[in-house]
Design a protein around this motif. Structure first.
Motif, PDB file in Angstrom:
ATOM      1  N   TYR A  17       0.815  -1.207   0.000  1.00 25.90           N
ATOM      2  CA  TYR A  17       0.000   0.000   0.000  1.00 25.90           C
ATOM      3  C   TYR A  17       0.856   1.269   0.000  1.00 25.90           C
ATOM      4  O   TYR A  17       1.972   1.282   0.525  1.00 25.90           O
ATOM      5  N   PHE A  20      -2.264   4.858   4.191  1.00 28.57           N
ATOM      6  CA  PHE A  20      -3.029   4.208   5.248  1.00 28.57           C
ATOM      7  C   PHE A  20      -3.953   5.227   5.921  1.00 28.57           C
ATOM      8  O   PHE A  20      -3.532   6.351   6.206  1.00 28.57           O
ATOM      9  N   CYS A 225      -5.136   1.472   2.392  1.00 32.33           N
ATOM     10  CA  CYS A 225      -5.595   0.506   3.397  1.00 32.33           C
ATOM     11  C   CYS A 225      -6.077   1.231   4.645  1.00 32.33           C
ATOM     12  O   CYS A 225      -5.373   2.087   5.185  1.00 32.33           O
ATOM     13  N   HIS A 244      -8.947  -1.376   0.806  1.00 31.47           N
ATOM     14  CA  HIS A 244      -8.634  -2.570   1.580  1.00 31.47           C
ATOM     15  C   HIS A 244      -8.654  -2.202   3.065  1.00 31.47           C
ATOM     16  O   HIS A 244      -8.630  -1.012   3.427  1.00 31.47           O
ATOM     17  N   SER A 245      -8.683  -3.210   3.931  1.00 29.41           N
ATOM     18  CA  SER A 245      -8.790  -2.896   5.352  1.00 29.41           C
ATOM     19  C   SER A 245      -8.137  -3.943   6.229  1.00 29.41           C
ATOM     20  O   SER A 245      -7.984  -5.110   5.840  1.00 29.41           O
ATOM     21  N   ASP A 273      -9.666  -7.383   4.903  1.00 30.17           N
ATOM     22  CA  ASP A 273      -8.706  -8.193   4.157  1.00 30.17           C
ATOM     23  C   ASP A 273      -7.749  -8.910   5.107  1.00 30.17           C
ATOM     24  O   ASP A 273      -7.294 -10.018   4.814  1.00 30.17           O
TER      25      ASP A 273
END
Length: 281
Positions: A17, A20, A225, A244-245, A273
């Protein structure tokens, strides 16, 4: 929904990533102090060249939260922006106020510890009564001090008159020095139960993610993320924004079982994720 992958540290996925979005309460800190390793992990993530936004359902504005995090021992400069739902709401109210030409609006502010910062710099008149308010600004809860019936008595006159409410902190549970208590989101639910209408600002709703992605320059969302402890807010919000997480198992779900978490994934239609025991590098 895909099965979440368990990881034991953030460095295992950091290279995937570019940016964030990190929740404050439940990830970086509890109701008292930073979690062990959280300060160092934030620094190391920033040193790895990542863009970092602290994304918080706080009714307070960004600058105040920024200062508070430094006062708690976090290193200034280890994040790029502290974006709060309160900041997003303030910007919305500022724009709306510029379009109003029929006098100052009266606002019933629900905040914490006498905090008036959500109204600072806005052309609004504060009122203590729902009977003459033009709108309600629900910024925080004192659910550790007052019962829900206190808020019902305060808000019922406004809800009965059809006064709109802006909730700038959708969290239904909050962490306090004494444990958990009902958050501003639960008070907003109460307002709807009383017949009032609520506009929700913050995670998992779109406005706060739009502000964050705009700040980041509209990157590929799959390279962003979100990290949080709430399935309802952090994980579902990330999913709706196409991000995404990572779910950390500190915070409000610290004592939840795997089965209880899976039920919440199904209830909110979103699965992380990755699952991380705590915010550690």
């Amino acid at each position: 929904m895909t099965e979440a992958q368990a990881i034991d540290r953030l460095s295992a996925i950091a290279e995937r990533y570019d940016a964030f979005l990190i929740d404050q309460f439940g990830v970086l800190r509890d109701g008292r102090a930073p979690y062990p390793e959280a300060v160092e992990t934030l620094v190391r993530l920033k040193d790895a060249g990542k863009s970092i936004i602290i994304l918080s359902n706080s009714g307070k504005r960004s600058a105040e939260n920024d200062r508070r995090l430094v006062d708690l021992g976090f290193v200034s400069g280890s994040w790029d922006w502290f974006l709060t739902s309160g900041e997003v709401a303030w910007q919305i109210l500022k724009r709306e106020g510029e379009d109003v030409s029929d006098g100052r609006r009266k606002c019933l502010l629900i905040s914490r510890d006498g905090d008036l910062s959500p109204l600072a710099g806005l052309d609004l008149e504060r009122t203590a009564s729902g009977a003459d308010a033009d709108f309600v600004l629900l910024a925080a809860s004192e659910g550790d001090v007052y019962p829900l019936s206190h808020y019902e008595a305060l808000l019922a006159p406004a809800a009965k008159r059809g006064v709109p409410c802006l909730c700038t902190n959708p969290d239904k549970v909050m962490l306090t020095k004494m444990g958990t208590a009902f958050g501003a989101g639960r008070i907003a639910e109460l307002y709807e139960e009383l017949g009032g209408s609520v506009r929700w600002i913050g995670k998992p709703f779109a406005d706060i993610y739009a502000s964050a992605l705009d700040f980041l320059g509209h990157p590929d969302p799959t390279r962003v993320c979100a990290i949080g402890d709430s399935i309802e807010h952090d994980i579902a919000g990330a999913a709706k924004a196409g991000l995404h997480s990572v779910l950390v198992t500190t915070g409000i779900l610290e004592h939840a079982s795997d089965e209880e978490r899976r039920k919440l994934f199904a209830e909110h239609g979103a699965s992380p994720d990755f699952i991380l025991p705590k915010f550690t590098w």
